[in-house]
Scaffold this motif. Structure first.
Motif, PDB file in Angstrom:
ATOM      1  N   GLY A 177       0.770  -1.230   0.000  1.00  0.00           N
ATOM      2  CA  GLY A 177       0.000   0.000   0.000  1.00  0.00           C
ATOM      3  C   GLY A 177       0.801   1.279   0.000  1.00  0.00           C
ATOM      4  O   GLY A 177       0.234   2.377   0.038  1.00  0.00           O
ATOM      5  N   HIS A 178       2.125   1.198  -0.069  1.00  0.00           N
ATOM      6  CA  HIS A 178       2.965   2.401  -0.054  1.00  0.00           C
ATOM      7  C   HIS A 178       2.967   3.069  -1.429  1.00  0.00           C
ATOM      8  O   HIS A 178       3.006   2.397  -2.465  1.00  0.00           O
ATOM      9  CB  HIS A 178       4.394   2.043   0.357  1.00  0.00           C
ATOM     10  N   ARG A 179       2.944   4.392  -1.422  1.00  0.00           N
ATOM     11  CA  ARG A 179       3.047   5.181  -2.642  1.00  0.00           C
ATOM     12  C   ARG A 179       4.141   6.249  -2.509  1.00  0.00           C
ATOM     13  O   ARG A 179       4.831   6.545  -3.473  1.00  0.00           O
ATOM     14  CB  ARG A 179       1.705   5.851  -2.978  1.00  0.00           C
ATOM     15  N   ASP A 180       4.277   6.833  -1.320  1.00  0.00           N
ATOM     16  CA  ASP A 180       5.329   7.836  -1.071  1.00  0.00           C
ATOM     17  C   ASP A 180       6.610   7.098  -0.682  1.00  0.00           C
ATOM     18  O   ASP A 180       7.016   7.053   0.483  1.00  0.00           O
ATOM     19  CB  ASP A 180       4.896   8.800   0.036  1.00  0.00           C
ATOM     20  N   ILE A 181       7.235   6.509  -1.696  1.00  0.00           N
ATOM     21  CA  ILE A 181       8.393   5.642  -1.471  1.00  0.00           C
ATOM     22  C   ILE A 181       9.662   6.390  -1.862  1.00  0.00           C
ATOM     23  O   ILE A 181       9.781   6.914  -2.976  1.00  0.00           O
ATOM     24  CB  ILE A 181       8.278   4.346  -2.284  1.00  0.00           C
ATOM     25  N   ALA A 182      10.616   6.426  -0.953  1.00  0.00           N
ATOM     26  CA  ALA A 182      11.886   7.121  -1.194  1.00  0.00           C
ATOM     27  C   ALA A 182      12.958   6.124  -1.621  1.00  0.00           C
ATOM     28  O   ALA A 182      12.852   4.921  -1.371  1.00  0.00           O
ATOM     29  CB  ALA A 182      12.323   7.851   0.069  1.00  0.00           C
ATOM     30  N   ILE A 183      13.980   6.656  -2.259  1.00  0.00           N
ATOM     31  CA  ILE A 183      15.152   5.843  -2.589  1.00  0.00           C
ATOM     32  C   ILE A 183      16.403   6.629  -2.244  1.00  0.00           C
ATOM     33  O   ILE A 183      16.491   7.841  -2.507  1.00  0.00           O
ATOM     34  CB  ILE A 183      15.173   5.411  -4.072  1.00  0.00           C
ATOM     35  N   ILE A 184      17.359   5.964  -1.625  1.00  0.00           N
ATOM     36  CA  ILE A 184      18.686   6.540  -1.395  1.00  0.00           C
ATOM     37  C   ILE A 184      19.626   5.850  -2.368  1.00  0.00           C
ATOM     38  O   ILE A 184      19.890   4.652  -2.258  1.00  0.00           O
ATOM     39  CB  ILE A 184      19.149   6.341   0.055  1.00  0.00           C
ATOM     40  N   THR A 185      20.094   6.599  -3.359  1.00  0.00           N
ATOM     41  CA  THR A 185      20.966   6.060  -4.403  1.00  0.00           C
ATOM     42  C   THR A 185      22.415   6.402  -4.093  1.00  0.00           C
ATOM     43  O   THR A 185      22.727   7.039  -3.086  1.00  0.00           O
ATOM     44  CB  THR A 185      20.586   6.630  -5.778  1.00  0.00           C
ATOM     45  N   SER A 186      23.299   6.003  -5.000  1.00  0.00           N
ATOM     46  CA  SER A 186      24.705   6.350  -4.851  1.00  0.00           C
ATOM     47  C   SER A 186      25.424   6.272  -6.182  1.00  0.00           C
ATOM     48  O   SER A 186      25.111   5.414  -7.009  1.00  0.00           O
ATOM     49  CB  SER A 186      25.386   5.416  -3.847  1.00  0.00           C
ATOM     50  N   ASP A 187      26.372   7.149  -6.359  1.00  0.00           N
ATOM     51  CA  ASP A 187      27.292   7.214  -7.495  1.00  0.00           C
ATOM     52  C   ASP A 187      26.717   6.621  -8.777  1.00  0.00           C
ATOM     53  O   ASP A 187      26.995   5.480  -9.143  1.00  0.00           O
ATOM     54  CB  ASP A 187      28.611   6.522  -7.162  1.00  0.00           C
ATOM     55  N   LEU A 188      25.942   7.422  -9.468  1.00  0.00           N
ATOM     56  CA  LEU A 188      25.267   6.960 -10.673  1.00  0.00           C
ATOM     57  C   LEU A 188      26.196   6.831 -11.870  1.00  0.00           C
ATOM     58  O   LEU A 188      25.763   6.445 -12.963  1.00  0.00           O
ATOM     59  CB  LEU A 188      24.103   7.901 -10.997  1.00  0.00           C
ATOM     60  N   SER A 189      27.490   7.129 -11.673  1.00  0.00           N
ATOM     61  CA  SER A 189      28.461   6.860 -12.739  1.00  0.00           C
ATOM     62  C   SER A 189      28.836   5.380 -12.769  1.00  0.00           C
ATOM     63  O   SER A 189      29.416   4.907 -13.740  1.00  0.00           O
ATOM     64  CB  SER A 189      29.722   7.706 -12.544  1.00  0.00           C
ATOM     65  N   THR A 190      28.499   4.646 -11.702  1.00  0.00           N
ATOM     66  CA  THR A 190      28.775   3.207 -11.669  1.00  0.00           C
ATOM     67  C   THR A 190      27.591   2.443 -12.245  1.00  0.00           C
ATOM     68  O   THR A 190      26.451   2.877 -12.157  1.00  0.00           O
ATOM     69  CB  THR A 190      29.034   2.718 -10.237  1.00  0.00           C
ATOM     70  N   SER A 191      27.881   1.273 -12.797  1.00  0.00           N
ATOM     71  CA  SER A 191      26.812   0.450 -13.367  1.00  0.00           C
ATOM     72  C   SER A 191      25.832   0.017 -12.283  1.00  0.00           C
ATOM     73  O   SER A 191      24.619  -0.037 -12.524  1.00  0.00           O
ATOM     74  CB  SER A 191      27.401  -0.780 -14.064  1.00  0.00           C
ATOM     75  N   THR A 192      26.330  -0.270 -11.079  1.00  0.00           N
ATOM     76  CA  THR A 192      25.450  -0.703  -9.990  1.00  0.00           C
ATOM     77  C   THR A 192      24.496   0.408  -9.576  1.00  0.00           C
ATOM     78  O   THR A 192      23.306   0.167  -9.348  1.00  0.00           O
ATOM     79  CB  THR A 192      26.270  -1.161  -8.777  1.00  0.00           C
ATOM     80  N   GLY A 193      25.002   1.630  -9.474  1.00  0.00           N
ATOM     81  CA  GLY A 193      24.151   2.753  -9.095  1.00  0.00           C
ATOM     82  C   GLY A 193      23.039   2.985 -10.091  1.00  0.00           C
ATOM     83  O   GLY A 193      21.870   3.172  -9.727  1.00  0.00           O
TER      84      GLY A 193
END
Length: 337
Positions: A177-193
């Motif tokens: 039932g969640h809609r206001d879902i956050a994400i903490i990302t990291s270093d989007l220059s990496t393939s994993t990010g």
């Protein structure tokens, strides 16, 4: 035409003897000169010819394992598995930590070459891709976790399906039932990010929510570290309208999130639901064990070691790829709205 030590010396404005001392780490060179030489090495794409000449005729019995974060148990477990396999073959593993610093990564790789390492297993910073692609034609190489998709790269890759793993975590929250879902990302220059953010975005699109650079519940950190998890959670909890759940794309960052929530008397899952990409060491000791998508460093380490051994026997073989498929493990850190 391959660059020579003279090209490096000319670019750095020093003698060839100074370049030799820097590359072979024999000392007696000022730190600012060392930096200038290493910058020149990178600029001219120089690989010591001695490695190219001796790769097929000499064996140092040394394998380099260059990783981004030695404090992360994911990599220490991986190193343990790799070392046990290589030891049976009479090879010695040297572990080098870059702390996600591309200059330090370059320095470690240069030292592996100077030591005539028989091969390298690399968790790259993704900041020296051109140079690493050239190096991969000189020394057997296997990438772990972070990939280099440049067709020039010659070597193998072992990683996990970060896209699918984060998508499964996000869909789990949506189903609750969640809609206001956050994400903490990291270093989007990496393939994993990038892959993990894309998996989150794809899941959110299924409920009509677009995750772009202006998505209010997205925090882009610089590193995959506990400190970045703390900073990301502090930002999200400071919003006027808090999210109801957080997807954290790395185990170390999840520890930082838990630390911030605990220190600020924010309850999991009563006040906020939390899910993690990657197992957390000793998470069963947490008051509320997080829901997570599994990673398997032993699997990745075993496959990487065996791929490297076969590549040492046949350096020119085609590129290979092995992907671990994460599983969703549901614990007590999420609640139904």
């Amino acid at each position: 035409m391959e660059a020579t030590i003279k090209d490096v010396a000319r670019q750095a404005g020093v003698s060839t003897a100074t370049v030799s001392r820097v590359i072979n780490n024999t000392g007696g060179v000022r730190s600012d000169t060392v930096k200038r030489v290493m910058d020149a090495v990178k600029y001219v794409n120089y690989v010591p010819n001695i490695m190219a000449r001796n790769l097929k005729t000499e064996s140092s019995t040394i394998i380099g394992f260059v990783i981004s974060n030695i404090s992360n148990t994911h990599f220490t477990k991986m190193a343990n598995k790799i070392e046990s396999i290589l030891r049976e073959q009479g090879l010695n593993l040297i572990v080098c930590n870059t702390a996600d610093d591309p200059n330090l990564e370059l320095d470690h790789l240069q030292r592996m070459i100077a030591m005539h390492a028989d091969g390298i297993i690399l968790n790259t910073t993704c900041k020296n891709n051109d140079w690493i692609c050239e190096l991969s034609h000189k020394i057997p190489m296997v990438l772990v976790d972070r990939n280099i998709t440049d067709p020039v790269f010659l070597g193998d890759f072992v990683g996990s399906n970060g896209y699918g793993g984060v998508m499964d975590l996000t869909k789990h929250l949506i189903e609750k039932g969640h809609r206001d879902i956050a994400i903490i990302t990291s270093d989007l220059s990496t393939s994993t990010g990038r892959e993990r953010l894309n998996g989150f975005s794809a899941a959110m699109r299924t409920i009509g929510i677009v995750v772009d650079d202006y998505y209010i519940y997205r925090y882009d950190s610089q590193h995959f570290s506990e400190e970045d998890g703390v900073a990301g959670c502090q930002y999200l909890m400071g919003l006027e309208k808090r999210p109801t759940a957080i997807v954290v794309i790395n185990n170390e960052m999840t520890i930082g999130v838990y630390k911030y929530l605990h220190n600020n008397d924010i309850s999991v899952p009563d006040d906020i639901s939390v899910v993690s990409y990657g197992n957390i060491n000793n998470s069963d000791l947490f008051r509320v064990e997080p829901t997570f998508a599994t990673l398997n460093p032993n699997f990745i380490g075993e496959k990487a070691a065996n791929l490297l051994l076969s590549r040492i026997e046949a350096p020119g073989r085609g590129n290979r790829e092995i992907i671990f498929e994460p599983l969703l493990v549901v614990n007590e850190s999420t609640k139904t709205l």
